[in-house]
Motif scaffolding. Structure first.
Motif, mmCIF file in Angstrom:
data_model
loop_
_atom_site.group_PDB
_atom_site.id
_atom_site.type_symbol
_atom_site.label_atom_id
_atom_site.label_comp_id
_atom_site.label_asym_id
_atom_site.label_seq_id
_atom_site.Cartn_x
_atom_site.Cartn_y
_atom_site.Cartn_z
ATOM 1 N N ASN A 27 0.821 -1.213 0.000
ATOM 2 C CA ASN A 27 0.000 0.000 0.000
ATOM 3 C C ASN A 27 0.855 1.264 0.000
ATOM 4 O O ASN A 27 0.443 2.298 0.490
ATOM 5 C CB ASN A 27 -0.941 -0.002 1.207
ATOM 6 C CG ASN A 27 -0.192 0.078 2.526
ATOM 7 O OD1 ASN A 27 1.034 -0.023 2.565
ATOM 8 N ND2 ASN A 27 -0.922 0.248 3.618
ATOM 9 N N GLU A 30 -0.885 4.417 -1.196
ATOM 10 C CA GLU A 30 -2.239 4.525 -0.664
ATOM 11 C C GLU A 30 -2.774 5.954 -0.722
ATOM 12 O O GLU A 30 -3.962 6.173 -0.965
ATOM 13 C CB GLU A 30 -2.264 4.014 0.778
ATOM 14 C CG GLU A 30 -3.641 3.880 1.364
ATOM 15 C CD GLU A 30 -3.596 3.210 2.721
ATOM 16 O OE1 GLU A 30 -4.430 2.322 2.936
ATOM 17 O OE2 GLU A 30 -2.731 3.567 3.551
ATOM 18 N N SER A 31 -1.891 6.936 -0.548
ATOM 19 C CA SER A 31 -2.331 8.334 -0.588
ATOM 20 C C SER A 31 -2.875 8.722 -1.965
ATOM 21 O O SER A 31 -3.622 9.680 -2.098
ATOM 22 C CB SER A 31 -1.179 9.271 -0.209
ATOM 23 O OG SER A 31 -0.137 9.167 -1.164
ATOM 24 N N SER A 33 -4.601 6.425 -3.724
ATOM 25 C CA SER A 33 -5.612 5.378 -3.915
ATOM 26 C C SER A 33 -5.137 4.293 -4.880
ATOM 27 O O SER A 33 -5.888 3.810 -5.722
ATOM 28 C CB SER A 33 -6.934 5.981 -4.410
ATOM 29 O OG SER A 33 -7.420 6.908 -3.484
ATOM 30 N N LEU A 35 -3.053 0.503 -5.207
ATOM 31 C CA LEU A 35 -2.561 -0.714 -4.574
ATOM 32 C C LEU A 35 -1.763 -1.472 -5.622
ATOM 33 O O LEU A 35 -2.242 -1.704 -6.731
ATOM 34 C CB LEU A 35 -3.726 -1.574 -4.080
ATOM 35 C CG LEU A 35 -3.370 -2.840 -3.323
ATOM 36 C CD1 LEU A 35 -2.780 -2.493 -1.958
ATOM 37 C CD2 LEU A 35 -4.600 -3.712 -3.143
ATOM 38 N N CYS A 55 -6.421 0.784 -9.046
ATOM 39 C CA CYS A 55 -6.563 2.217 -8.785
ATOM 40 C C CYS A 55 -7.960 2.656 -9.168
ATOM 41 O O CYS A 55 -8.521 2.182 -10.163
ATOM 42 C CB CYS A 55 -5.519 2.983 -9.599
ATOM 43 S SG CYS A 55 -5.574 4.757 -9.367
#
Length: 135
Positions: A27, A30-31, A33, A35, A55
Motif C-alpha cells: 500500500n 495509498e495516498s 488510492s 494498490l 486504482c
C-alpha cells in the motif's frame, strides 16, 4: 532518520505463495488510492514478474524499472522484446520502453556504469526473463 521520511512505510502483504511463485501487494501509494500487486514465478530457465495496479483512476501512468548488471549489454529493444547479452526479456502490456544510462554503487563510493530500463504501462505488465542456456 525519522525526520527525513516524508511518507509512511508501505505495508507488504503476501497474497499467495507456492513452490515456484509468490504474490504480494503493498500500500505504498495509498495516498493516491493505488494498490500494487506483484507476482514472481520461476519455471526452468524462465523468470516472470507480473505487476498489477489497482486504482480508482483507470488513467494512472505506471513505470517499472529494471536495473541491469554492468556486465549485461542491451543488444536491441522495442515495446515488447528486449534482447540482451544474457538473454531475452519479453514484455506484455508495455506502452513504451526506454533504455537509459545510469551509475550504480557496487561498493561504498564505487560506481559503475550500467543501463536502466524504464517500462511504462497502464494496469498490468508481464515481464518474462529467458536466460541464455550455457551448453
Amino acid at each position: 532518520w525519522g525526520a527525513f521520511r516524508c511518507a509512511e512505510r508501505a505495508k507488504v502483504t503476501v497474497v499467495k505463495d507456492g513452490d515456484n511463485f509468490v504474490c504480494a501487494q503493498h500500500n505504498g501509494y495509498e495516498s493516491m488510492s493505488v494498490l500494487l500487486k506483484r507476482t514472481f514465478v520461476c519455471k526452468g530457465a524462465e523468470f516472470k514478474i507480473i505487476d498489477e495496479v489497482c486504482c480508482s483512476d483507470k488513467d494512472v501512468d505506471c513505470v517499472s524499472m529494471l536495473f541491469l548488471s554492468p556486465d549485461v549489454n542491451v543488444v536491441s529493444f522495442d515495446y515488447n522484446t528486449i534482447r540482451t547479452s544474457s538473454g531475452i526479456i519479453q514484455l506484455d502490456g508495455a506502452v513504451s520502453v526506454e533504455v537509459e544510462p545510469v551509475e550504480i554503487a557496487v561498493s561504498y563510493n564505487i560506481l559503475r556504469s550500467t543501463k536502466r530500463i524504464a517500462i511504462a504501462f497502464k494496469e498490468k505488465l508481464s515481464i518474462v526473463f529467458v536466460i541464455n542456456q550455457v551448453r
